[in-house]
Scaffold this active site. Structure first.
Site, PDB file in Angstrom:
ATOM      1  N   LYS A 305       0.835  -1.201   0.000  1.00 38.31           N
ATOM      2  CA  LYS A 305       0.000   0.000   0.000  1.00 38.31           C
ATOM      3  C   LYS A 305       0.869   1.250   0.000  1.00 38.31           C
ATOM      4  O   LYS A 305       1.890   1.303   0.679  1.00 38.31           O
ATOM      5  CB  LYS A 305      -0.911   0.005   1.239  1.00 38.31           C
ATOM      6  CG  LYS A 305      -1.988  -1.058   1.207  1.00 38.31           C
ATOM      7  CD  LYS A 305      -2.952  -0.854   0.074  1.00 38.31           C
ATOM      8  CE  LYS A 305      -4.368  -0.592   0.408  1.00 38.31           C
ATOM      9  NZ  LYS A 305      -5.076  -0.829   1.516  1.00 38.31           N
ATOM     10  N   CYS A 422     -28.173  36.154 -11.374  1.00 37.95           N
ATOM     11  CA  CYS A 422     -27.062  36.111 -10.408  1.00 37.95           C
ATOM     12  C   CYS A 422     -25.728  36.203 -11.173  1.00 37.95           C
ATOM     13  O   CYS A 422     -25.456  35.386 -12.056  1.00 37.95           O
ATOM     14  CB  CYS A 422     -27.130  34.803  -9.624  1.00 37.95           C
ATOM     15  SG  CYS A 422     -25.698  34.509  -8.591  1.00 37.95           S
TER      16      CYS A 422
END
Ligand code: IVH
Length: 663
Positions: A305, A422
């Site tokens: 890992k 907006c």
């Protein structure tokens, strides 16, 4: 009261499933806890209301009941982990001891794909079933979903019978584009590609899976025989029609393994998909059999890992960004920190649920992670370092840009600014309209748009096509000049005849990404026809579901949107109408393009082939009809020669296009 208890049981069950099985929570953990506590309290006060199937009687979630279950022929085991070189060395030593040998053993080192594992059952070369890992013994049958994944052949080039195992992943670029589309569509962004992939496999509607653009990499066999080594199996799987997992290498002894581990670690950031380590497997199957397995995993393999790329940072504040459809997303503003090779000053908090769950507060020390080198994200706060009492961050009730009261639409989790005027939305809409995959207007990027909006030269989409009226004023702007204004206006002009699918995508209709835009263009063929579309016609298109159909219909029903289209048409926007397939010249043919293409791009070639009824594949197999090879072609060319597949050059390919068709 009885009714309330029944409602709570049902609702909690539903949320459990949304959270655990479908990876798509609709409510925050706090809201869930409140429901759960209410039910517990109710049952305590009135024990007669407690039913054996009450969620309070169960830990975790009910098994997913929507899919048929299937028992794997051979269980899908896990892998033991090794952290660091020493532990990999210990694994190799264990293997040698077990095999009672001092000779160097051959190991195949493979990438450890960070996705969801799946088992594909083939009978006589035909894909008959795809099953998730489930609990390792039994999984869920998700065949239609897996059929949408790239790299899953429906029919193999040979009549193989057995189970092919591998990982379904989402490519980084797809993760970004799918997330951008989801945010724009008012849906929640996925937290990482792995969640998107595993959630994608368990969709009840495979069109939803298709939207996630998942891919499959094989890593072995569950049942069946293909070769006597693991490396041989991967090579054979590739011949059968699967992708060849990149960077797999046979290494002898720990030094070679460690050298390859370093190479993979260095290349990790450049890979198109996420990996979370490297898997080391004894290559010879005979030795694998000798080593055997424990109930947890094989003794012949180990997962090395990688350490996560994380760092600590100070959270300055949580800001809120407004997307092009008005969806509000929390963003972590950080003291800049170096992580995973780049300096990060902002990180995503994905959505409001994610913010609630992580509950980071201004001033917190937080863990920042580059999620598989994609977008930096916040893992969570370091609570021990929290100073003082800072209140929880609450989502705004008004738009951070225009102060309009925010709304939550029915059926959507996200909160949204409903104000079409907006400025943040208009800015985002214009950026999207001009972007590369939409109208592709070169020179009209984020900064330029912001500047023109501020100066009042732009105020909505059609105003892009009126910019030429301000030519002189633009030329006089700082850093513009005659030439760049000329280039920009030409680029705008050129975009007027972009294809219909691009225009549809560019309009930024909720739920309409590139794929749906393509489907609409194909079905309606002209803007005029699409403008008058009705719900029934839309849902009749196989790829379009009810939610998307409703969004599309209501977009075109909106008068202000029709006015935008009128304006665009008046300004000379005239998208190229879509014709049917140009011809069937390449029907049933499968092309592979390899080497450097000098006369056309890979995308153009693919589009040409597909327009003429053919298919393009990434790997050569017996099914391949023609390999088009440019300079520098390597293994695919060799493979074609070995299989006796026809190989032609670009020139010859062009000469085969039917009359009237050119690049
Ligand atoms: S081999 C019996 N190879 O990792 C061994 N697994 O931690 C079966 N994975 O469930 C696994 N890449 O989903 C193998 N190259 C690879 C892999 C891989 C990713 C996943 C797989 C498995 C998990 C085990």
């Amino acid at each position: 009261m009885e009714e309330r208890a029944a409602w709570l049981r049902k609702e909690i069950g539903r949320h459990n499933q949304l959270y655990h099985d479908l990876d798509e929570p609709e409510i925050s953990d706090t809201e869930f806890d409140a429901l759960f506590r209410e039910l517990v309290a109710l049952e305590e006060a009135h024990p007669e209301l407690r039913t054996p199937d009450s969620p309070t009687q169960r830990v975790g979630s009910a098994p997913l009941s929507n899919f048929e279950q299937h028992t794997h022929q051979v269980p899908m085991l896990s892998l033991d982990n090794a952290f660091g070189e020493e532990e990999v060395g210990a694994f190799c030593a264990r293997v040698s001891r077990h095999l009672e040998t001092s000779e160097a053993i051959a190991y195949l080192c493979e990438l450890k794909f960070d996705g969801a594992s799946i088992s594909l059952t083939y009978e006589e070369g035909l894909l008959v079933r795809a099953t998730t890992r489930g609990d390792g013994e039994r999984g869920e049958v998700v065949t239609p979903n897996v059929k949408t994944c790239r790299g899953v052949p429906y029919r193999l080039s040979e009549p193989f019978t057995g189970e092919v195992r591998g990982e379904v992943v989402m490519f980084k670029r797809d993760f970004e584009s799918v997330n951008a589309a989801r945010i724009a569509a008012g849906d929640q962004a996925f937290v990482n590609p792995r969640n998107a992939a595993s959630g994608g496999l368990r969709q009840l509607d495979s069109r939803e899976t298709a939207k996630r653009k998942l891919s499959f990499f094989p890593y072995g066999l569950g049942a069946g025989v293909l070769a006597e080594t693991q490396s041989g199996i991967l090579a054979r799987l590739n011949e059968l029609g699967f992708k060849r997992p990149p960077d797999a290498k046979v290494c002898r002894g720990i030094e070679e393994i460690v050298a390859h581990l370093h190479l993979v670690q260095n290349e990790r950031a450049q890979l198109d998909f996420q990996i979370d380590g490297m898997v080391v497997k004894v290559d010879e199957l005979a030795l694998q059999r000798q080593l055997g397995s424990t109930s947890h995993g094989p003794r012949w393999a180990v997962a090395c890992k990688f350490a996560a790329e994380q760092a600590f940072a100070i959270l300055r504040e949580v800001s809120w960004s407004v997307g092009r459809t008005g969806v509000i997303t929390p963003v972590a503003e950080l003291e800049p920190v170096f992580v995973g090779g780049v300096t990060v000053g902002r990180a995503t908090l994905h959505n409001i649920e994610d913010l609630n769950k992580k509950d980071v507060r201004p001033g917190d020390t937080v863990i920042v992670q580059r999620a598989g080198d994609v977008i930096p994200e916040i893992v969570g706060p370091v609570l021990a370092k929290r100073i003082g009492k800072v209140p929880k961050v609450e989502p705004p009730t008004t738009c951070p840009e225009c102060e309009t009261a925010l709304v939550q639409d029915q059926g959507y989790v996200a909160i949204r600014c409903p104000n079409k005027q907006c400025p943040a939305q208009i800015h985002a809409k214009l950026i999207h309209f001009a972007s590369r995959n939409a109208m592709d207007i070169e020179g009209l990027g984020e900064k330029q748009i912001a500047r023109f909006l501020e100066l009042g030269y732009l105020n909505d989409i059609p105003s892009i096509f009126r910019l030429s009226q301000h030519r002189q004023a633009l030329v006089e702007l700082d850093r513009m000049g005659e030439q760049s204004v000329g280039n920009l206006l030409t680029a705008i002009d050129l975009s007027k005849t972009r294809t219909l699918d691009r225009l549809i995508f560019a309009l930024g209709i909720r739920q309409v990404g590139e794929r749906t835009a393509g489907d609409l263009a194909k079905a309606f063929r002209s803007l005029d026809r699409l403008r008058k579309c009705h719900y029934d016609e839309l849902v009749a298109i196989a790829e379009i579901g009810p939610k998307t159909a409703r969004e599309i219909e209501s977009w075109f029903e909106d008068e202000s949107n029709q006015a935008i289209l009128d304006d665009l048409v008046a300004a000379g926007v005239e998208p190229e109408e879509v014709a049917g397939p140009i011809s069937n010249a390449f029907a049933d043919q499968i092309f592979v393009f390899t080497g450097k293409l000098e006369k056309f791009s890979r995308e153009t070639a693919e589009a040409l082939v597909e327009n003429m009824g053919g298919k393009v594949s990434g790997s050569v197999s017996k099914l391949t009809t023609t390999v088009v090879a440019g300079p520098g072609a390597g293994s695919k060319l060799a493979k074609a020669e070995q299989l006796g597949v026809e190989v032609i050059d670009e020139e010859t390919f062009l000469s085969r296009l039917p009359e009237g068709v050119s690049l």
